[in-house]
Write an enzyme that holds these catalytic residues in place. Structure first.
Site, PDB file in Angstrom:
ATOM      1  N   SER A 114       0.842  -1.191   0.000  1.00  0.00           N
ATOM      2  CA  SER A 114       0.000   0.000   0.000  1.00  0.00           C
ATOM      3  C   SER A 114       0.890   1.258   0.000  1.00  0.00           C
ATOM      4  O   SER A 114       1.729   1.397  -0.884  1.00  0.00           O
ATOM      5  CB  SER A 114      -0.957  -0.040   1.199  1.00  0.00           C
ATOM      6  OG  SER A 114      -2.016   0.859   0.999  1.00  0.00           O
ATOM      7  N   GLU A 211      -1.759  -3.119  -7.904  1.00  0.00           N
ATOM      8  CA  GLU A 211      -3.004  -3.307  -7.134  1.00  0.00           C
ATOM      9  C   GLU A 211      -3.445  -1.935  -6.646  1.00  0.00           C
ATOM     10  O   GLU A 211      -2.670  -0.977  -6.651  1.00  0.00           O
ATOM     11  CB  GLU A 211      -2.772  -4.268  -5.965  1.00  0.00           C
ATOM     12  CG  GLU A 211      -1.841  -3.755  -4.893  1.00  0.00           C
ATOM     13  CD  GLU A 211      -2.532  -2.987  -3.781  1.00  0.00           C
ATOM     14  OE1 GLU A 211      -3.748  -3.158  -3.585  1.00  0.00           O
ATOM     15  OE2 GLU A 211      -1.854  -2.189  -3.107  1.00  0.00           O
ATOM     16  N   HIS A 280      -4.956  -5.564  -1.190  1.00  0.00           N
ATOM     17  CA  HIS A 280      -5.850  -5.301  -0.066  1.00  0.00           C
ATOM     18  C   HIS A 280      -6.916  -6.380   0.125  1.00  0.00           C
ATOM     19  O   HIS A 280      -7.971  -6.109   0.690  1.00  0.00           O
ATOM     20  CB  HIS A 280      -6.492  -3.925  -0.234  1.00  0.00           C
ATOM     21  CG  HIS A 280      -5.522  -2.783  -0.095  1.00  0.00           C
ATOM     22  ND1 HIS A 280      -4.681  -2.387  -1.114  1.00  0.00           N
ATOM     23  CD2 HIS A 280      -5.239  -1.965   0.937  1.00  0.00           C
ATOM     24  CE1 HIS A 280      -3.943  -1.366  -0.705  1.00  0.00           C
ATOM     25  NE2 HIS A 280      -4.259  -1.081   0.524  1.00  0.00           N
TER      26      HIS A 280
END
Lengths: 310, 310
Positions: A114, A211, A280
């Protein structure tokens, strides 16, 4: 293309002390506690950075505090690896305060994803260090099932033989093929955020992993177009898309993501696999950035070819 | 620094036909109708592009359709100016299909904002054409009060004398001073989206205008840090922030925006004015990009010094 040979951090061993830091957003104490139990259950001894539980608006403590925590873990010879507690936002603010020479002199396995995407890119570009894109203590282990992921995380970081091939039975083949390249990538928002910075993502010759979470399809489209316009897909060998959790909801986010991907990548011919456990979702691969791997869409697998750890 | 001398489009006259195009997202028909009445009330005759009312997912028609509409307005000698219907998303996809030589041969006043930020940067960088950051037919006039803004829009585009000084009585002085430079900027999300593209924002020697809507404070912080890290604030003369509508709401968006601005700009010394009528608020200045202006925080004013129209 990353020209410098990257440094391999040392394998972790059962019983090793590992630093837990929060270089980005504030950490939920319950998720942290739960995540620490998972880490201990793997046989590691987590040591918390001083500001892991701090809160400074949308940041886990001041920039100086978060940078100091991270550097302290690199400097402490007792600490063998560094696990990030969660992402959120704020790694960009810490990077100018890090000391690349000290990091290079004390190479350790850093794991995160992330917002941590930028830290992993920084470690590759500014410290020539292999980093690991993977689950986070509070943000992943502390609040999601991560059943298979726990085992793979532990085996990967301890260099257990026979863990090089990762398969994703539920992955979808968007364009078939087989390709080889060094792994890189991360959260799409942060890949775009790296452009025109000293840690800008380098994609030439790489297998790119992408992602994101909670972004409407039009924003995913805009980010892929920016990377495309910046030439970042030109010499890519293949792309692995993660689960893109909640990335097409909302009235303005209409449109199938697969169409968005194919459209942005229409001038390319490399293999593309989507819906892989990266990012995630409830499961998540631990992947070594900067290490050679083979993407095979037929077997829906990613085979790590190079050695990630010393 | 923009080295080429920019071309001034011709002034509009009462009765002129103006093209209305939608190079980005789909347009609400009611907002469009209302906005067209406003445009007619100003004395202009709006001519709609063919795909203005089209809808293709999150886009107003295909990329080819939207590009064709825009080029048709440049090519038609009867059309004297080009007003964008709304922003949303999708200008980036149209830019590679435009024909800079035809645009240069037919310079016209193009007005828009939000996603249109990229079109205005493209017109400056690739066509050496002054464009106008201002209200949009459906997206601004069609759905917001825009009382003072209508008059200033009309006067600016018709080159009415005495309209050079814009004041913002409700603006806040974040750092006092007076500065002179060419105007540029737009929506912060799009300024970041321009990085590493052929239409990347050039800020050296400029007065930078920045606005955004519906972004939590941490994202505003991340975008300002990217511009800072990319060196985009280094030789800026001054910054004018717009109203930043709904830009600190949400549990993760805590933090006063003024603090976010000052923090990202701490290494600079130029004047900063915030809360100016630019962007997604109820009133909005029409500003010529690439034209010299003086920012004076004492009088909370922006004085346009250069000529924007021929």
């Amino acid at each position: 293309m990353t020209k410098t040979r990257l440094t391999r951090p040392k394998k972790l061993k059962q019983g090793d002390a590992v630093g837990v830091v929060a270089p980005a957003g504030p950490v939920d104490p319950e998720h942290l506690e739960k995540g620490l139990r998972v880490i201990r259950g793997m046989g590691f001894q987590p040591v918390l950075g001083e500001s892991v539980t701090a809160r400074n608006g949308f940041l886990a403590g001041t920039d100086a505090d978060r940078a100091r925590d991270l550097m302290a873990m690199f400097e402490d010879p007792e600490i063998k690896g560094i696990f990030c507690a969660r992402g959120g936002y704020g790694v960009n603010r810490v990077l100018p305060l890090l000391k690349p020479k000290i990091i290079q002199a004390n190479p350790k396995a850093v794991v995160g994803s992330s917002d941590i995407t930028l830290l992993l890119l920084y470690l590759m570009q500014k410290c020539s260090l292999i980093g690991f894109h993977g689950p986070m203590v509070a943000g992943s282990f502390g609040c999601r099932p991560m059943t298979l992921s726990k085992t793979q995380f532990r085996k990967t970081l301890t260099g257990t033989p026979g863990t090089g091939t990762l398969t994703a039975p539920h992955a979808r083949v968007l364009r078939p093929g087989k390709a080889r390249g060094k792994l890189t990538g991360g959260c799409l928002t942060l890949l775009c955020r790296s452009l025109r910075t000293p840690y800008e993502i380098q994609t030439d010759g790489h297998l790119l992993v992408i992602e994101d979470v909670n972004e409407p399809a039009y924003r995913i489209d805009g980010m892929l177009w920016q990377l495309k316009t910046a030439g970042k897909f030109k010499n890519v060998q293949g792309i692995v898309f993660g689960e893109m959790v909640q990335c097409s909801a909302g009235p303005n986010g209409t449109g199938r993501l697969d169409d968005v991907f194919l459209d942005a990548l229409q001038d390319t011919s490399f293999p593309i696999l989507t819906h892989c456990p990266v990012g995630h979702g409830n499961e998540m691969w631990t992947l070594p950035w900067g290490v050679e791997a083979v993407l095979n869409t037929e077997s829906r697998s990613l085979e790590i070819k190079g050695r990630a750890l010393a």
